[in-house]
Design a protein around this motif. Structure first.
Motif, mmCIF file in Angstrom:
data_model
loop_
_atom_site.group_PDB
_atom_site.id
_atom_site.type_symbol
_atom_site.label_atom_id
_atom_site.label_comp_id
_atom_site.label_asym_id
_atom_site.label_seq_id
_atom_site.Cartn_x
_atom_site.Cartn_y
_atom_site.Cartn_z
ATOM 1 N N LYS A 2 37.438 42.871 46.072
ATOM 2 C CA LYS A 2 37.649 42.473 44.694
ATOM 3 C C LYS A 2 38.756 43.319 44.158
ATOM 4 O O LYS A 2 38.707 44.438 44.034
ATOM 5 C CB LYS A 2 36.359 42.580 43.906
ATOM 6 N N TYR A 3 39.964 42.524 43.752
ATOM 7 C CA TYR A 3 41.091 43.083 43.082
ATOM 8 C C TYR A 3 41.020 42.887 41.767
ATOM 9 O O TYR A 3 40.674 41.813 41.287
ATOM 10 C CB TYR A 3 42.245 42.447 43.836
ATOM 11 N N PHE A 4 41.244 43.634 40.825
ATOM 12 C CA PHE A 4 41.734 43.560 39.599
ATOM 13 C C PHE A 4 43.400 43.751 39.283
ATOM 14 O O PHE A 4 43.940 44.637 39.841
ATOM 15 C CB PHE A 4 41.216 44.726 38.699
ATOM 16 N N ILE A 83 39.100 46.011 28.665
ATOM 17 C CA ILE A 83 39.397 46.348 29.981
ATOM 18 C C ILE A 83 38.055 47.158 30.742
ATOM 19 O O ILE A 83 37.626 46.893 31.614
ATOM 20 C CB ILE A 83 40.389 47.315 30.216
ATOM 21 N N PHE A 84 37.298 48.164 29.702
ATOM 22 C CA PHE A 84 36.207 48.913 30.360
ATOM 23 C C PHE A 84 35.111 47.670 30.497
ATOM 24 O O PHE A 84 34.362 48.123 31.328
ATOM 25 C CB PHE A 84 35.917 49.791 29.186
ATOM 26 N N GLU A 89 31.672 45.122 34.606
ATOM 27 C CA GLU A 89 30.506 44.025 34.836
ATOM 28 C C GLU A 89 31.233 43.529 36.432
ATOM 29 O O GLU A 89 30.093 43.111 37.207
ATOM 30 C CB GLU A 89 30.948 42.820 33.927
ATOM 31 N N GLU A 90 32.448 43.932 36.825
ATOM 32 C CA GLU A 90 32.933 43.223 37.999
ATOM 33 C C GLU A 90 32.960 44.164 39.482
ATOM 34 O O GLU A 90 33.244 43.417 40.496
ATOM 35 C CB GLU A 90 34.428 42.633 37.845
ATOM 36 N N LYS A 91 32.658 45.275 39.123
ATOM 37 C CA LYS A 91 32.793 46.234 40.147
ATOM 38 C C LYS A 91 33.720 46.116 41.106
ATOM 39 O O LYS A 91 33.865 45.612 42.271
ATOM 40 C CB LYS A 91 31.418 45.776 41.177
ATOM 41 N N ILE A 92 34.946 46.534 40.621
ATOM 42 C CA ILE A 92 36.272 46.381 41.291
ATOM 43 C C ILE A 92 36.395 47.444 42.434
ATOM 44 O O ILE A 92 36.078 48.596 42.344
ATOM 45 C CB ILE A 92 37.602 46.593 40.332
ATOM 46 N N ASP A 93 37.058 46.688 43.187
ATOM 47 C CA ASP A 93 37.577 47.560 44.582
ATOM 48 C C ASP A 93 38.828 48.511 44.535
ATOM 49 O O ASP A 93 38.981 49.580 44.712
ATOM 50 C CB ASP A 93 37.364 46.809 45.949
ATOM 51 N N VAL A 134 37.156 53.147 41.592
ATOM 52 C CA VAL A 134 37.551 52.365 42.687
ATOM 53 C C VAL A 134 38.084 52.984 43.914
ATOM 54 O O VAL A 134 38.469 54.309 43.719
ATOM 55 C CB VAL A 134 38.780 51.617 41.918
ATOM 56 N N LYS A 135 38.227 52.149 44.831
ATOM 57 C CA LYS A 135 38.884 52.764 46.057
ATOM 58 C C LYS A 135 40.346 53.117 46.011
ATOM 59 O O LYS A 135 40.695 53.940 46.685
ATOM 60 C CB LYS A 135 38.668 51.697 47.113
#
Length: 350
Positions: A2-4, A83-84, A89-93, A134-135
């Protein structure tokens, strides 16, 4: 994954989103859709990605009707609380920060806009990555950071302490800020110094677009530094491929890094900076010839001096990007310009 992605109504962000969705990733994209250039082009990019203009509103999440896995929200990255909320909520990678106040010349007219978007906005992204790990954080820097440097090709091992525009200074600041967060909080960060990106759906303030627009109206084109310019023009599809290759390879510490001979492009922290360009500078007059060929007409040229904040030449050393990711730009300028003209004529019905 999942990308932001910030700036998904922008030129590079639009193409990157399409490429990531095509390979099966999810994208949560944001853009404030400011009026630095024609907002109709930004909305048209969103429409092409399945986001209806009438559905777009600040703070409202909209799912694409054609790109499965793409969600868009009109949002300014200066809005820290929102942004926070998304990160929680989205658990971004992976984060790719492309949102910025762009333009070297505009920074002479409206400097405050650069502090809001490029400094405060980027700070919010870093803080979000700190609080919701994030990764990998990949972010847009710029070839403009090389400023007064004249040694060619530009290398990430070169000192870049002499910017010649506020825009460049904010991009250098982003690199310094990212390093601090990599060092303090172990966040893998990679900065990409873009070199003159062009192609379909490009920005109207860039030379190729300005030239094509003037020529279609039978108006003279403005050729700065009397045409004695070189640019490492890079086709957008090659840029997008490079971004994806980088995003798949989180920055890691350079175990050979030494403080007595510090390499500016890496660190003991999980931090890296790459040039991303074609590594084949083209004379501005040859670029114009490629456009004349694609449009089938000769341009009337108004020769002008070098503009304040501009540099006469850019040339990217991308050897480390090739070594580390296998990046290899494929598109020659004649081919890339022809693809831009094909899109331009269709979009504007010229």
């Amino acid at each position: 994954m999942k990308y932001f992605i910030t700036g998904t109504a922008g030129f590079i962000g639009f193409h990157l989103t399409n490429a990531l969705i095509e390979r099966g990733d999810e994208v949560y994209g944001v853009d404030n859709i400011n009026d630095y250039y024609d907002v109709n082009l930004k909305y048209a990019r969103l429409e092409a990605a399945g986001i209806k203009r009438d559905d777009v509103a600040f703070g409202k999440a909209v799912k694409s009707q054609t790109l499965k896995g793409y969600t868009f929200m009109q949002l300014d990255i200066a809005d820290k609380a929102k942004i926070f909320e998304i990160f929680k909520e989205e658990k971004i990678d992976v984060v790719v920060n492309l949102a910025a106040q762009a333009g070297v010349r505009y920074s002479l007219e409206n400097p405050d806009a650069y502090l809001q978007a490029n400094i405060q906005g980027f700070m919010n992204i870093l803080e979000a990555c700190r609080n919701y790990p994030v990764k990998h954080l990949v972010y847009a820097s710029s070839s403009s950071v090389y400023g007064s440097n004249t040694k060619m090709p530009f290398s990430t091992s070169d000192n870049v302490d002499h910017p010649v525009s506020l825009y460049a200074a904010t991009k250098k600041s982003n690199e310094l800020m990212a390093h601090t967060y990599s060092h303090l909080f172990n966040i893998p960060t990679t900065g990409l110094r873009f070199f003159t990106v062009y192609g379909p759906w490009g920005r109207p303030d860039m030379a190729l677009f300005l030239f094509a627009d003037a020529m279609s109206k039978n108006e003279p084109i403005k050729v700065f530094n009397h045409g004695k310019m070189k640019r490492d023009f890079t086709y957008v599809a090659d840029i997008v491929e490079g971004i994806i290759r980088v995003s798949d390879k989180p920055a890691s510490p350079n175990t050979a890094w030494e403080g007595n001979q510090p390499d500016p492009g890496s660190s003991k922290a999980p931090y890296k900076v790459y040039n991303i360009g074609n590594s084949n500078p083209v004379e501005l007059m040859d670029y114009i010839k490629a456009l004349e060929k694609a449009l089938g007409k000769e341009a009337e040229k108004e020769m002008l001096p070098l503009q304040a904040g501009d540099v006469p030449a850019t040339f990217a050393d991308v050897s480390d990007l090739k070594r580390d990711t296998g990046y290899q730009p494929q598109t020659p300028v004649v081919e890339g310009v022809a693809k831009f003209v094909e899109w331009y004529k269709a979009f504007y019905q010229k």
